[in-house]
Design a protein around this motif. Structure first.
Motif, PDB file in Angstrom:
ATOM      1  N   ALA A  64      69.209  36.652  40.732  1.00 58.68           N
ATOM      2  CA  ALA A  64      69.407  36.473  42.172  1.00 58.68           C
ATOM      3  C   ALA A  64      68.852  35.131  42.653  1.00 58.68           C
ATOM      4  O   ALA A  64      69.193  34.091  42.087  1.00 58.68           O
ATOM      5  CB  ALA A  64      68.796  37.667  42.921  1.00 58.68           C
ATOM      6  N   ASP A 211      74.946  39.341  44.125  1.00 61.90           N
ATOM      7  CA  ASP A 211      75.007  38.701  45.440  1.00 61.90           C
ATOM      8  C   ASP A 211      76.448  38.610  45.931  1.00 61.90           C
ATOM      9  O   ASP A 211      77.326  38.049  45.266  1.00 61.90           O
ATOM     10  CB  ASP A 211      74.387  37.301  45.355  1.00 61.90           C
ATOM     11  N   ALA A 223      72.390  31.832  43.938  1.00 61.25           N
ATOM     12  CA  ALA A 223      72.297  33.062  43.149  1.00 61.25           C
ATOM     13  C   ALA A 223      73.275  32.961  41.985  1.00 61.25           C
ATOM     14  O   ALA A 223      74.059  32.027  41.893  1.00 61.25           O
ATOM     15  CB  ALA A 223      72.618  34.285  44.019  1.00 61.25           C
TER      16      ALA A 223
END
Length: 330
Positions: A64, A211, A223
């Motif tokens: 992430a 994401d 991300a």
């Protein structure tokens, strides 16, 4: 001096409690020192639904927002060091079409350094993925959208724009770029920690980016990076030994931030006992990396706390702080 085995044993206790309380499915904890000595601990499940798989030391995680510091910040600072970009120049020095129809707006004055330090008026969140699934069209939308200015906050938009600048300079999409040693833009589902049962992709995400905006853009600067515990610890050792653009990632831009990274402040994710010369960053999926230069060690906590849903109080904020406090208690 407390050895890393003792530190990780203490820090593994709150992670164990979180898994046993079913607050998170599983996790991997790693600690490393400047000499490369490391210790790892693993617990719980990499996946619960639709099938159950055990977590292992080689499990790949969707990192992430750690993408911001492990990839994008590294690339931007390397380009600055090479003289390719000026950190204090506006993004328009690379993205001349950014908000091109209104040359006097504030967006065209935003600099690379301001984006690295989240010192811009962009909104904290923006559901770009709800505007369509065409990555090229969404990039154009980002560049021409009239953004409403607000207080400076942590915003993915800063690093999405930095990612667009990297793509423009490199002449290809981020997913076509080298993600760095030990990292990748996807992972084998058989050896990846599952994230969310996505409501708009209609499947449990395993080995593909969680994401929403990164998925819609087919790669972005904020991300999308995947890696294992060893990859993160290897990265941290490089920083502890002085490899790369270390001066700027340790140089404060505000009370809470350096170039790309966070620095200690009251209530931050690294806990209360790390030295002032510590940097860290977290990822929404339940990941984090912290590097304490004064103590000469680093630690990473990797969890799948959004599996199978983000809409649950996993206690990740308190868990991160507790782990950090146990790592750094002397």
């Amino acid at each position: 001096m407390t050895d890393i085995a003792t530190r990780i044993d203490r820090a593994f206790a709150p992670l164990t409690q979180a898994v046993q309380a079913a607050r998170i499915p599983g996790g991997v904890l790693g600690v490393v020192d400047r000499d490369g000595h490391r210790a790892l601990r693993v617990i719980g499940s990499a996946q619960l639904v639709p099938e159950k798989r055990a977590m292992t030391e080689t499990t790949w995680f969707d990192l992430a927002s750690l993408t911001k510091v492990l990839f994008t910040t590294e690339r931007v600072l390397a380009l600055a060091d090479a003289g390719t970009i000026d950190l204090d120049a506006p993004l328009t020095s690379v993205l001349p079409d950014f908000r091109q129809y209104n040359p006097d707006n504030w967006e065209r004055k935003v600099t690379f350094r301001q984006c690295l330090g989240h010192q811009t008026p962009f909104p904290a969140v923006f559901p770009l993925y709800t505007y369509g699934r065409d990555p090229d069209l969404l990039r154009t939308f980002l560049l021409q959208h009239e953004w409403q200015a607000g207080a400076a906050v942590y915003s993915d938009i800063n690093f999405i724009l930095l990612g667009l600048a990297l793509e423009r300079l490199d002449g290809r999409g981020i997913r076509a770029m080298d993600p760095g040693k030990g990292f990748a833009w996807s992972a084998d589902p058989k050896n990846a920690a599952a994230t969310e049962d996505c409501t708009w992709r209609h499947r449990v995400l395993v080995g593909e980016v969680h994401d929403d905006n990164c998925a819609a853009l087919a790669g972005a600067g904020h991300a999308g990076l995947f890696g294992t515990v060893d990859a993160l610890l290897d990265f941290a050792v490089g920083k502890l030994r002085g490899a790369g653009p270390d001066a700027l990632i340790r140089t404060p831009l505000s009370a809470r931030r350096t170039h790309g990274w966070e620095r200690p402040y009251e209530g931050w994710s690294g806990g209360e006992h790390c030295s002032p010369d510590t940097i860290g960053h977290t990822g929404f999926t339940g990941t984090g990396l912290w590097i304490d230069f004064a103590r000469g060690h680093a630690w990473t906590l990797l969890t799948n706390r959004v599996h199978p849903t983000r809409h649950f109080d996993s206690g990740i904020v308190a868990l991160r702080r507790s782990v950090g406090d146990q790592i750094n208690a002397d």
